[in-house]
Scaffold this motif. Sequence first.
Motif, mmCIF file in Angstrom:
data_model
loop_
_atom_site.group_PDB
_atom_site.id
_atom_site.type_symbol
_atom_site.label_atom_id
_atom_site.label_comp_id
_atom_site.label_asym_id
_atom_site.label_seq_id
_atom_site.Cartn_x
_atom_site.Cartn_y
_atom_site.Cartn_z
ATOM 1 N N ASP A 129 -10.864 4.907 10.836
ATOM 2 C CA ASP A 129 -11.460 3.635 11.062
ATOM 3 C C ASP A 129 -12.190 3.670 10.394
ATOM 4 O O ASP A 129 -13.841 3.794 10.495
ATOM 5 N N THR A 130 -12.592 2.998 9.094
ATOM 6 C CA THR A 130 -13.524 2.797 8.210
ATOM 7 C C THR A 130 -14.892 1.619 8.704
ATOM 8 O O THR A 130 -15.431 1.949 8.204
ATOM 9 N N GLU A 131 -14.117 0.428 9.222
ATOM 10 C CA GLU A 131 -14.988 -0.402 9.641
ATOM 11 C C GLU A 131 -16.018 -0.056 10.206
ATOM 12 O O GLU A 131 -17.383 -0.076 10.448
ATOM 13 N N TYR A 132 -15.911 1.598 11.921
ATOM 14 C CA TYR A 132 -17.390 2.212 11.852
ATOM 15 C C TYR A 132 -18.403 2.258 11.857
ATOM 16 O O TYR A 132 -19.736 1.768 11.098
ATOM 17 N N VAL A 133 -18.191 3.041 10.570
ATOM 18 C CA VAL A 133 -18.668 3.183 9.508
ATOM 19 C C VAL A 133 -19.434 1.868 8.083
ATOM 20 O O VAL A 133 -21.119 2.414 8.560
ATOM 21 N N ARG A 134 -18.672 1.193 7.763
ATOM 22 C CA ARG A 134 -19.100 0.421 6.676
ATOM 23 C C ARG A 134 -19.792 -0.355 8.110
ATOM 24 O O ARG A 134 -21.217 -0.838 7.786
ATOM 25 N N LYS A 135 -19.776 -0.778 9.565
ATOM 26 C CA LYS A 135 -20.744 -1.785 10.597
ATOM 27 C C LYS A 135 -22.262 -1.011 10.806
ATOM 28 O O LYS A 135 -22.982 -1.182 10.364
ATOM 29 N N LEU A 136 -21.716 0.383 10.623
ATOM 30 C CA LEU A 136 -23.728 1.272 10.750
ATOM 31 C C LEU A 136 -24.318 1.296 9.162
ATOM 32 O O LEU A 136 -25.242 1.321 9.444
ATOM 33 N N LEU A 137 -23.705 0.950 8.256
ATOM 34 C CA LEU A 137 -23.833 1.369 6.680
ATOM 35 C C LEU A 137 -25.035 -0.312 6.658
ATOM 36 O O LEU A 137 -25.927 0.122 5.937
ATOM 37 N N ALA A 151 -26.505 9.129 8.682
ATOM 38 C CA ALA A 151 -27.745 9.249 8.380
ATOM 39 C C ALA A 151 -28.833 10.188 6.577
ATOM 40 O O ALA A 151 -29.445 9.713 6.484
ATOM 41 N N VAL A 152 -27.140 10.388 6.455
ATOM 42 C CA VAL A 152 -27.622 10.997 4.929
ATOM 43 C C VAL A 152 -27.993 9.946 3.788
ATOM 44 O O VAL A 152 -28.655 10.550 2.997
ATOM 45 N N LEU A 153 -27.334 8.833 3.963
ATOM 46 C CA LEU A 153 -27.449 7.690 2.862
ATOM 47 C C LEU A 153 -28.062 7.399 3.312
ATOM 48 O O LEU A 153 -29.234 7.132 2.215
ATOM 49 N N ALA A 154 -29.227 7.449 4.738
ATOM 50 C CA ALA A 154 -30.098 6.313 5.203
ATOM 51 C C ALA A 154 -31.584 7.375 4.954
ATOM 52 O O ALA A 154 -32.574 6.321 5.005
ATOM 53 N N GLY A 155 -31.442 8.380 4.358
ATOM 54 C CA GLY A 155 -32.474 9.561 4.590
ATOM 55 C C GLY A 155 -33.692 9.951 6.300
ATOM 56 O O GLY A 155 -34.318 9.402 6.628
ATOM 57 N N ILE A 156 -31.822 9.237 7.023
ATOM 58 C CA ILE A 156 -32.852 9.295 8.451
ATOM 59 C C ILE A 156 -32.502 10.649 9.311
ATOM 60 O O ILE A 156 -31.193 11.672 8.863
ATOM 61 N N SER A 157 -32.780 10.835 10.844
ATOM 62 C CA SER A 157 -32.148 12.137 10.662
ATOM 63 C C SER A 157 -31.231 11.812 11.789
ATOM 64 O O SER A 157 -31.172 10.423 12.293
ATOM 65 N N TYR A 158 -30.019 12.496 12.145
ATOM 66 C CA TYR A 158 -28.981 12.312 13.425
ATOM 67 C C TYR A 158 -29.112 11.563 14.663
ATOM 68 O O TYR A 158 -28.005 10.346 14.241
ATOM 69 N N LEU A 212 -28.031 0.086 8.761
ATOM 70 C CA LEU A 212 -28.479 0.568 8.266
ATOM 71 C C LEU A 212 -29.520 -0.082 6.667
ATOM 72 O O LEU A 212 -30.247 1.187 5.976
ATOM 73 N N GLY A 213 -28.793 -1.318 6.507
ATOM 74 C CA GLY A 213 -29.145 -1.705 4.995
ATOM 75 C C GLY A 213 -28.462 -0.881 3.654
ATOM 76 O O GLY A 213 -29.209 -1.151 2.538
ATOM 77 N N ILE A 214 -27.571 -0.213 3.369
ATOM 78 C CA ILE A 214 -26.660 -0.088 3.007
ATOM 79 C C ILE A 214 -26.230 -0.491 2.150
ATOM 80 O O ILE A 214 -24.916 -0.574 3.145
ATOM 81 N N THR A 215 -25.795 -0.652 0.908
ATOM 82 C CA THR A 215 -24.657 -1.523 0.654
ATOM 83 C C THR A 215 -23.248 -0.827 0.303
ATOM 84 O O THR A 215 -23.850 0.402 -1.074
ATOM 85 N N ALA A 253 -26.660 3.958 15.737
ATOM 86 C CA ALA A 253 -24.815 3.570 16.281
ATOM 87 C C ALA A 253 -24.594 3.090 17.778
ATOM 88 O O ALA A 253 -23.729 2.357 17.912
ATOM 89 N N ASN A 254 -25.378 3.831 19.001
ATOM 90 C CA ASN A 254 -25.065 3.062 19.586
ATOM 91 C C ASN A 254 -25.547 1.580 20.236
ATOM 92 O O ASN A 254 -24.473 1.595 21.347
#
Length: 135
Positions: A47-55, A18-25, A58-61, A32-33
Motif C-alpha cells: 500500500d503506497t499510503e504508508y510511505v506517502r504519509k511518512l514522506l 530515510a534515504v530521501l530525507a537524509g536521515i538514519s534508519y 518528513l517534509g518530502i513531496t 514512522a512509529n
Amino acid sequence: MNPVIQEEISGCGIASCAVLAGISYAQAKEKANALGIYAEDTALWSDTEYVRKLLRALGITAAPTETPFDTWERLPDKALLAIKWRIEQGRPFWHWVVFVRSEREAVVLDSKKALKTNTRRDFDRIKPKWFIRVD
C-alpha cells in the motif's frame, strides 16, 4: 544521497524514506512509529499510503499517483521504485528502492541488507513495475 540499510525484513519503505530525507534508519523508524507505521506491518509493502504519509511527515513531496515504468531514461531525477512486484494470496507486494540521477550518474539505492553493494547500477537486472516521482 547515500543508501540506508533496512533493519527489519519489511523495512524497505522506511529505509527509502530515510534515504530521501537524509536521515538514519533509526530516525525514520521513530518518525514512522509515531505515525502508527511499523516495519512489521506487511501492508508497508503493498500500500503506497504508508510511505506517502511518512514522506509528508518528513517534509518530502511525492506525486499523488504511481506512474507505470517505461524506461530508465524517462524516470524523473528522484523516484521511489516498486521492484520485485508480485501477487501473494491475492495481494500485491513489492520492494521499495530509490532512483536518483545526478549530472554524474544514475543509481538505485537499495536498502536490502544482503546486497554486496547497496548503490546499484545493474539496471538490466532491476525490473521496476511503477514509480512515484519525488521532489
